[in-house]
Design an enzyme around this catalytic site. Structure first.
Site, PDB file in Angstrom:
ATOM      1  N   HIS A 123     -28.233 -13.889 -16.722  1.00  0.00           N
ATOM      2  CA  HIS A 123     -28.649 -14.060 -18.034  1.00  0.00           C
ATOM      3  C   HIS A 123     -30.280 -14.922 -18.445  1.00  0.00           C
ATOM      4  CE1 HIS A 123     -28.957 -15.165 -22.585  1.00  0.00           C
ATOM      5  NE2 HIS A 123     -29.324 -17.011 -21.771  1.00  0.00           N
ATOM      6  N   TYR A 128     -22.476 -18.451 -25.884  1.00  0.00           N
ATOM      7  CA  TYR A 128     -22.675 -17.722 -26.290  1.00  0.00           C
ATOM      8  C   TYR A 128     -22.452 -16.739 -27.858  1.00  0.00           C
ATOM      9  CZ  TYR A 128     -23.976 -15.106 -21.876  1.00  0.00           C
ATOM     10  OH  TYR A 128     -24.969 -14.466 -21.351  1.00  0.00           O
ATOM     11  N   GLU A 157     -30.347 -24.020 -24.507  1.00  0.00           N
ATOM     12  CA  GLU A 157     -29.347 -23.869 -23.224  1.00  0.00           C
ATOM     13  C   GLU A 157     -29.200 -24.113 -22.459  1.00  0.00           C
ATOM     14  OE1 GLU A 157     -29.475 -18.928 -24.567  1.00  0.00           O
ATOM     15  OE2 GLU A 157     -30.560 -19.448 -22.381  1.00  0.00           O
ATOM     16  N   LYS A 209     -24.595 -14.515 -13.094  1.00  0.00           N
ATOM     17  CA  LYS A 209     -23.091 -14.379 -13.747  1.00  0.00           C
ATOM     18  C   LYS A 209     -22.392 -13.969 -12.346  1.00  0.00           C
ATOM     19  CE  LYS A 209     -25.252 -12.250 -17.599  1.00  0.00           C
ATOM     20  NZ  LYS A 209     -24.603 -11.511 -18.547  1.00  0.00           N
ATOM     21  N   ASN A 260     -24.414  -7.827 -16.037  1.00  0.00           N
ATOM     22  CA  ASN A 260     -25.987  -6.947 -14.956  1.00  0.00           C
ATOM     23  C   ASN A 260     -26.875  -8.638 -14.522  1.00  0.00           C
ATOM     24  OD1 ASN A 260     -25.643  -9.306 -17.585  1.00  0.00           O
ATOM     25  ND2 ASN A 260     -26.786  -7.501 -18.557  1.00  0.00           N
TER      26      ASN A 260
HETATM   27  P1  CMP Z   1     -27.296 -11.414 -21.928  1.00  0.00           P
HETATM   28  O1  CMP Z   1     -29.116 -11.255 -21.321  1.00  0.00           O
HETATM   29  O2  CMP Z   1     -26.180 -12.524 -20.691  1.00  0.00           O
HETATM   30  O3  CMP Z   1     -27.134 -11.613 -23.474  1.00  0.00           O
HETATM   31  C1  CMP Z   1     -26.097 -11.306 -23.749  1.00  0.00           C
HETATM   32  C2  CMP Z   1     -24.864 -10.647 -22.913  1.00  0.00           C
HETATM   33  O4  CMP Z   1     -24.686 -10.152 -23.358  1.00  0.00           O
HETATM   34  C3  CMP Z   1     -26.001  -9.433 -22.082  1.00  0.00           C
HETATM   35  O5  CMP Z   1     -27.144  -9.982 -20.976  1.00  0.00           O
HETATM   36  C4  CMP Z   1     -25.512  -8.393 -21.369  1.00  0.00           C
HETATM   37  O6  CMP Z   1     -24.660  -8.848 -21.120  1.00  0.00           O
HETATM   38  C5  CMP Z   1     -23.517  -8.138 -22.616  1.00  0.00           C
HETATM   39  N1  CMP Z   1     -23.834  -7.451 -23.263  1.00  0.00           N
HETATM   40  C6  CMP Z   1     -22.761  -6.145 -23.411  1.00  0.00           C
HETATM   41  N2  CMP Z   1     -22.360  -5.310 -23.972  1.00  0.00           N
HETATM   42  C7  CMP Z   1     -24.194  -5.016 -24.713  1.00  0.00           C
HETATM   43  C8  CMP Z   1     -24.318  -4.739 -25.574  1.00  0.00           C
HETATM   44  N3  CMP Z   1     -24.281  -2.908 -25.902  1.00  0.00           N
HETATM   45  N4  CMP Z   1     -25.638  -5.278 -26.004  1.00  0.00           N
HETATM   46  C9  CMP Z   1     -26.649  -6.354 -25.114  1.00  0.00           C
HETATM   47  N5  CMP Z   1     -25.625  -6.872 -24.263  1.00  0.00           N
HETATM   48  C10 CMP Z   1     -24.058  -6.436 -24.165  1.00  0.00           C
END
Ligand code: CMP
Length: 140
Positions: A117, A51, A128, A11, A114
């Site tokens: 993904h 998303y 995806e 990311k 984070n």
């Molecule tokens: P990802 O695995 O990319 O899938 C959805 C993303 O939403 C997740 O990682 C996080 O980076 C983001 N996100 C932000 N806030 C939340 C939350 N409260 N719970 C889950 N995902 C979140």
């Protein structure tokens, strides 16, 4: 266990800190092979489409902002049990809950930023991968 393919993204929070190589090394050390990779700066429309499953969640707006804030590296990973293995190497979505040695424990800044993904199931992996790559771009 069967050879699988899964989808992975490095990311913007990670590409901006120049962590593409370190994160890819962790994936490779776990036995995953990068069979497709490209750097994209996603548009709002691409991020919202990718998303879409989260469109009603309270964090959706922030998620789209974060994913369009800089370049992302989209990848296809191949290996035995690749979907689960990738999720193990990534660690928990919230880095506060991630195990030691995982990508998110080492590199993630917050649940929103984070760093990576990864697909969560065979069906989502197929969707995806197809969202970002055509078949001829996958070179195993
Ligand atoms: P990802 O695995 O990319 O899938 C959805 C993303 O939403 C997740 O990682 C996080 O980076 C983001 N996100 C932000 N806030 C939340 C939350 N409260 N719970 C889950 N995902 C979140």
């Amino acid at each position: 266990m069967a050879i699988e393919r899964t989808f992975s993204m490095i990311k913007p929070d990670a590409t901006q800190r120049n962590l593409t190589g370190k994160i890819t090394a962790k994936l490779e050390e776990a036995g995953l092979r990068v069979v497709a990779s490209k750097r994209v700066w996603m548009s709002r429309q691409q991020a919202e489409g990718f998303y879409a499953v989260h469109k009603d969640r309270p964090f959706f707006g922030e998620l789209v902002e974060t994913m369009t804030a800089g370049p992302t590296v989209v990848q296809v990973l191949e290996g035995e049990g690749a979907i689960l293995k990738n999720r193990e190497v990534m660690g928990a979505t919230n880095p506060a809950n991630a195990d030691a040695g995982t990508i998110r424990k080492e590199f993630a800044l917050s649940i929103g930023e984070n760093s990576v993904h990864g697909s969560d199931a065979p069906e989502t992996a197929a969707q995806e991968i197809a969202y970002w790559f055509s078949g001829i771009e996958l070179v195993g």
